[in-house]
Motif scaffolding. Structure first.
Motif, PDB file in Angstrom:
ATOM      1  N   TYR A   5       6.957 -12.645  -0.970  1.00 37.40           N
ATOM      2  CA  TYR A   5       8.146 -13.446  -0.691  1.00 37.40           C
ATOM      3  C   TYR A   5       7.875 -14.903  -1.032  1.00 37.40           C
ATOM      4  CZ  TYR A   5       9.850  -9.375   1.819  1.00 37.40           C
ATOM      5  OH  TYR A   5      10.262  -8.121   2.131  1.00 37.40           O
ATOM      6  N   ARG A   6       8.969 -15.618  -1.306  1.00 39.01           N
ATOM      7  CA  ARG A   6       8.875 -17.032  -1.636  1.00 39.01           C
ATOM      8  C   ARG A   6       9.935 -17.752  -0.815  1.00 39.01           C
ATOM      9  NH1 ARG A   6       7.753 -19.408  -6.621  1.00 39.01           N
ATOM     10  NH2 ARG A   6       7.874 -17.416  -7.696  1.00 39.01           N
ATOM     11  N   THR A  49      12.964 -12.507  -2.267  1.00 35.05           N
ATOM     12  CA  THR A  49      12.084 -11.365  -2.529  1.00 35.05           C
ATOM     13  C   THR A  49      11.486 -11.464  -3.925  1.00 35.05           C
ATOM     14  OG1 THR A  49      13.527  -9.985  -1.191  1.00 35.05           O
ATOM     15  CG2 THR A  49      11.981  -8.856  -2.635  1.00 35.05           C
ATOM     16  N   GLU A  50      10.174 -11.356  -4.022  1.00 36.03           N
ATOM     17  CA  GLU A  50       9.526 -11.229  -5.324  1.00 36.03           C
ATOM     18  C   GLU A  50       9.107  -9.765  -5.427  1.00 36.03           C
ATOM     19  OE1 GLU A  50       8.628 -13.682  -7.741  1.00 36.03           O
ATOM     20  OE2 GLU A  50       9.960 -15.050  -6.677  1.00 36.03           O
ATOM     21  N   GLU A  87       2.960  -5.382 -11.209  1.00 36.29           N
ATOM     22  CA  GLU A  87       2.742  -6.014  -9.915  1.00 36.29           C
ATOM     23  C   GLU A  87       1.254  -6.233  -9.644  1.00 36.29           C
ATOM     24  OE1 GLU A  87       4.709  -2.887  -8.051  1.00 36.29           O
ATOM     25  OE2 GLU A  87       6.616  -3.519  -8.910  1.00 36.29           O
ATOM     26  N   GLU A  88       0.431  -5.254 -10.062  1.00 37.42           N
ATOM     27  CA  GLU A  88      -1.011  -5.369  -9.814  1.00 37.42           C
ATOM     28  C   GLU A  88      -1.570  -6.635 -10.435  1.00 37.42           C
ATOM     29  OE1 GLU A  88       0.413  -2.684 -11.009  1.00 37.42           O
ATOM     30  OE2 GLU A  88      -0.322  -0.854 -10.023  1.00 37.42           O
ATOM     31  N   GLU A  89      -1.168  -6.857 -11.709  1.00 40.86           N
ATOM     32  CA  GLU A  89      -1.684  -7.993 -12.455  1.00 40.86           C
ATOM     33  C   GLU A  89      -1.306  -9.306 -11.748  1.00 40.86           C
ATOM     34  OE1 GLU A  89      -3.402  -7.191 -15.117  1.00 40.86           O
ATOM     35  OE2 GLU A  89      -3.844  -9.205 -15.845  1.00 40.86           O
ATOM     36  N   ILE A  90      -0.064  -9.371 -11.281  1.00 42.80           N
ATOM     37  CA  ILE A  90       0.427 -10.590 -10.652  1.00 42.80           C
ATOM     38  C   ILE A  90      -0.259 -10.840  -9.312  1.00 42.80           C
ATOM     39  CG2 ILE A  90       2.478 -11.624  -9.611  1.00 42.80           C
ATOM     40  CD1 ILE A  90       4.033 -10.078 -11.893  1.00 42.80           C
ATOM     41  N   VAL A  91      -0.348  -9.767  -8.504  1.00 40.96           N
ATOM     42  CA  VAL A  91      -1.002  -9.908  -7.199  1.00 40.96           C
ATOM     43  C   VAL A  91      -2.457 -10.334  -7.402  1.00 40.96           C
ATOM     44  CG1 VAL A  91      -1.793  -8.629  -5.173  1.00 40.96           C
ATOM     45  CG2 VAL A  91       0.511  -8.292  -6.033  1.00 40.96           C
ATOM     46  N   LYS A  92      -3.101  -9.754  -8.426  1.00 46.16           N
ATOM     47  CA  LYS A  92      -4.497 -10.090  -8.707  1.00 46.16           C
ATOM     48  C   LYS A  92      -4.630 -11.578  -9.052  1.00 46.16           C
ATOM     49  CE  LYS A  92      -8.151  -8.296 -11.646  1.00 46.16           C
ATOM     50  NZ  LYS A  92      -8.292  -7.517 -12.883  1.00 46.16           N
ATOM     51  N   ALA A  93      -3.710 -12.058  -9.885  1.00 46.01           N
ATOM     52  CA  ALA A  93      -3.751 -13.469 -10.286  1.00 46.01           C
ATOM     53  C   ALA A  93      -3.557 -14.368  -9.067  1.00 46.01           C
ATOM     54  CB  ALA A  93      -2.689 -13.755 -11.338  1.00 46.01           C
ATOM     55  N   ARG A 119       6.234 -21.418  -2.944  1.00 45.76           N
ATOM     56  CA  ARG A 119       5.081 -20.661  -3.412  1.00 45.76           C
ATOM     57  C   ARG A 119       5.244 -19.177  -3.106  1.00 45.76           C
ATOM     58  NH1 ARG A 119      -1.194 -22.397  -2.240  1.00 45.76           N
ATOM     59  NH2 ARG A 119      -1.979 -20.669  -3.482  1.00 45.76           N
ATOM     60  N   VAL A 120       4.802 -18.303  -4.041  1.00 45.12           N
ATOM     61  CA  VAL A 120       4.871 -16.868  -3.745  1.00 45.12           C
ATOM     62  C   VAL A 120       3.747 -16.530  -2.792  1.00 45.12           C
ATOM     63  CG1 VAL A 120       5.310 -14.670  -4.856  1.00 45.12           C
ATOM     64  CG2 VAL A 120       4.870 -16.706  -6.244  1.00 45.12           C
ATOM     65  N   LEU A 121       4.067 -15.869  -1.700  1.00 45.57           N
ATOM     66  CA  LEU A 121       3.031 -15.383  -0.803  1.00 45.57           C
ATOM     67  C   LEU A 121       3.031 -13.858  -0.883  1.00 45.57           C
ATOM     68  CD1 LEU A 121       3.758 -17.738   2.236  1.00 45.57           C
ATOM     69  CD2 LEU A 121       2.107 -18.060   0.393  1.00 45.57           C
ATOM     70  N   THR A 122       1.860 -13.289  -1.155  1.00 46.40           N
ATOM     71  CA  THR A 122       1.818 -11.837  -1.339  1.00 46.40           C
ATOM     72  C   THR A 122       1.984 -11.122   0.003  1.00 46.40           C
ATOM     73  OG1 THR A 122      -0.576 -11.759  -1.090  1.00 46.40           O
ATOM     74  CG2 THR A 122       0.271 -12.024  -3.321  1.00 46.40           C
ATOM     75  N   HIS A 123       2.397  -9.855  -0.076  1.00 44.50           N
ATOM     76  CA  HIS A 123       2.548  -9.051   1.146  1.00 44.50           C
ATOM     77  C   HIS A 123       1.268  -9.072   1.964  1.00 44.50           C
ATOM     78  CE1 HIS A 123       5.616  -6.631  -1.372  1.00 44.50           C
ATOM     79  NE2 HIS A 123       6.238  -7.534  -0.660  1.00 44.50           N
TER      80      HIS A 123
END
Lengths: 370, 228
Positions: free
Chosen positions: B223-224, B217-218, B87-93, B171-175
């Motif tokens: 969320y997307r 839910t991602e 999850e860290e890697e994805i949120v960072k990207a 689009r994925v929007l992070t928490h």
């Protein structure tokens, strides 16, 4: 106790050996006038034997040597000299020395062999585990790979014509095989994460209801022939857990249930908030969140229940497939969140996994009115 | 469209490049390739692709760095492909400016859908005043949400959350992003708000809130919003 003493530094071992012989001799000294000096000799022999059970060879030999000297100096007449007056006492002194010495050496030897055996045992257990891993892995990985290669070969072969329907069938076999491979790789990665101790839960507020349905959606294909029921309390609070780990835990349990129960079996997920725990409790280790995953399948053989969470353990009568990793990952991930997992057979058939977590709780009502 | 959409694929694995070439070309896109970060950056500068598919595990430079450097001047969509599914890697990207991400192994259909969404979002610069999905319509000018012609009562927070999701459709929007946008900077780690309000919103707009079609839910990321 033994292991603690074994770790004692060699310098301290000499000290222990010196002290115990001197102290015991001193105590015997007070009884010198009432008891035969042979009693003192036996007592000292016992001390040397006891020391031999815990200490290295040289400190033991030192104690043997020292106690012989003390015996001579304090207990064999004339006192306070190393001179021995009669032949009987000389013989006793020599025998004492030999016995103490042999005692030390033999005990030490026995201990050494014991240790060797232990190492051998551990090694053979590791080998067994390793072989079990290789067996199940090579089977679990090679089967889907063969399916993929076989299907491709058939599609590519030039001298046979394959009906369109069969072709579609082969494509779907390739798909299934790759999904299975992916699942196994995922399990292996999770296992190695646990083994290397890098699982650090990232605690965040989880909506258990959402978690359940999310996992069930991912397993839709595997659950086609099962009756799935989710029973959660309407007012279930949020729990502070690691969503990713929880997902894996529930996934593995439901996946297992879907694979090892007959068609049409019922799988039920439930989550309960333990009301004995206050909403704002902090550090107390109370199980606030209790999740169960149950089915009405065949249940587990009672005598094997204790072992199902062991790594690579597979039930004796289980059908092919599976690496025996799924449930040990469940256990690892539950424990990483300070939780506990147990398995029981239900009285009316089937089994139930109970997971309980000492998680922080939040009442959604407190924040929903905005 | 007269000119085919040009997509640059930056990936060092020849098998993935081949697969993407066939999948994308047969869907009418024009593809070209870079095998490392250096090539990727120079091809982007020289050819200005309409979209970039970027693998995070490149041989010569960390993918996150490449992403940051691209984002200094490249404004079009970037979709991340990665084997690192943490999850860290994805949120960072996503924080570094990626529009979307897919983890390997991925499904080609999924990738095509993400590409379409990413391209659509850049084409429509101005958001429509009224957006409809399912039996719901949102009028952004009057801030009125209707379900089957009847007004759907939403709290201010619910409306704000829904509108930001809808405006970023696909689009994925992070928490963190959602919390900052809807509740404010100081709420960026108060995920409990998001959990509660997403659940509430789902109950109001989804046909079956347990199997949501719109608010997806991602796991561990955010969320997307999908228009179904």
């Amino acid at each position: 106790m033994k292991s603690i003493l074994r770790q004692i530094k060699i310098k301290n071992q000499y000290l222990i050996s010196l002290c115990s012989v001197s102290i015991v001799s001193l105590l015997c000294l007070f009884t010198r006038d009432y008891l035969d000096y042979k009693i003192a000799a036996y007592i000292l022999l016992v001390v040397v034997s006891l020391l031999a059970m815990f200490l290295d060879i040289f400190p033991v030999l030192l104690s043997a040597f020292l106690s012989a000297l003390i015996l001579n100096f304090l207990f064999i007449k004339p006192y306070y000299t190393f001179h021995i007056s009669n032949a009987e006492d000389t013989l006793l002194f020599v025998l004492f020395f030999v016995i103490a010495f042999l005692n030390g050496v033999l005990t030490h030897k026995i201990r050494k062999t014991e240790k060797m055996l232990q190492i051998k045992q551990v090694r053979s257990n590791t080998m067994k585990l390793y072989n079990a891993l290789l067996d199940s892995l090579s089977h679990e990985l090679r089967t889907p790979i063969s399916a993929i290669m076989g299907a491709i070969d058939t599609i590519q072969s030039q001298n046979v014509t394959i009906s369109e329907e069969n072709k579609l069938q082969l494509y779907s076999e390739i798909e299934k095989a790759s999904l299975r491979l992916n699942h196994q790789v995922e399990n292996l990665l999770n296992m190695s994460r646990l083994e290397s101790g890098v699982v650090e839960p990232k605690m965040d507020w989880c909506d258990i209801n959402e978690l359940f349905y999310n996992v069930l959606d991912n397993l839709k294909e595997d659950l086609k022939f099962h009756k799935v029921k989710v029973s959660t309390d309407e007012n279930l609070p949020l729990f502070k857990l690691d969503y990713g780990l929880m997902e894996q835990i529930i996934y593995n349990l439901v996946f297992n249930a879907s694979q090892y129960t007959p068609k049409g079996a019922k799988i039920e997920l439930s989550a309960v908030y333990n009301p004995d725990v206050d909403f704002d409790y902090n550090s107390e280790k109370l199980e606030s969140c209790v999740i169960t995953v149950s089915d009405d399948g065949l249940g587990f053989p009672e005598e094997e229940i204790d072992q199902v969470f062991d790594k690579f353990y597979r039930l004796h009568n289980s059908k092919t497939g599976g690496t025996g990793l799924g449930l040990s990952i469940v256990k690892g991930f539950v424990e990483a969140q300070n939780g506990m997992v147990t398995l029981e057979n239900k009285e009316d058939g089937g089994s139930v996994f109970t997971l309980s977590f000492p998680a922080l709780v939040m009442n959604p009502k407190e924040i929903s009115n905005e | 469209m007269s000119n085919p959409v040009e997509i640059l694929i930056v990936d060092d694995e020849v098998q993935i490049r081949k697969l993407l070439e066939i999948a994308l070309d047969s869907n009418g896109y024009k593809t070209f390739f870079a095998v490392n970060a250096k090539e990727g950056l120079s091809l982007t500068a020289n050819h200005q692709p309409d979209l970039i598919i970027l693998d995070l595990g490149l041989p010569d430079e960390d993918g996150q760095q490449v992403l940051k450097r691209l984002r200094e001047w490249y404004k079009k969509p970037i979709i991340i492909l990665t084997v690192k599914n943490t999850e860290e890697e994805i949120v960072k990207a996503l924080d570094n400016g990626a529009n979307d991400y897919l983890t390997k192994p991925f499904r080609t259909q999924e990738l095509l859908a993400r590409i379409r969404t990413a391209l659509r979002n850049t084409n429509e610069n101005a958001i429509e005043p009224i957006i409809e999905f399912g039996d719901i319509s949102i009028d952004f000018t009057s801030r009125i949400v209707k379900q089957k012609e009847e007004i759907l009562k939403l709290t201010t927070t619910e409306y704000n959350l829904l509108s930001i999701l809808v405006k970023n459709e696909g689009r994925v929007l992070t928490h963190q992003y959602l919390l900052k946008e809807v509740w404010g900077n100081s709420y960026s780690d108060q995920t409990q708000y998001l959990r509660v309000f997403v659940a509430q919103l789902r109950k109001k707009i989804e046909e079956d809130s347990n199997h949501p079609k719109f608010i997806i839910t991602e796991s561990g990321v955010g969320y997307r919003f999908n228009t179904g």
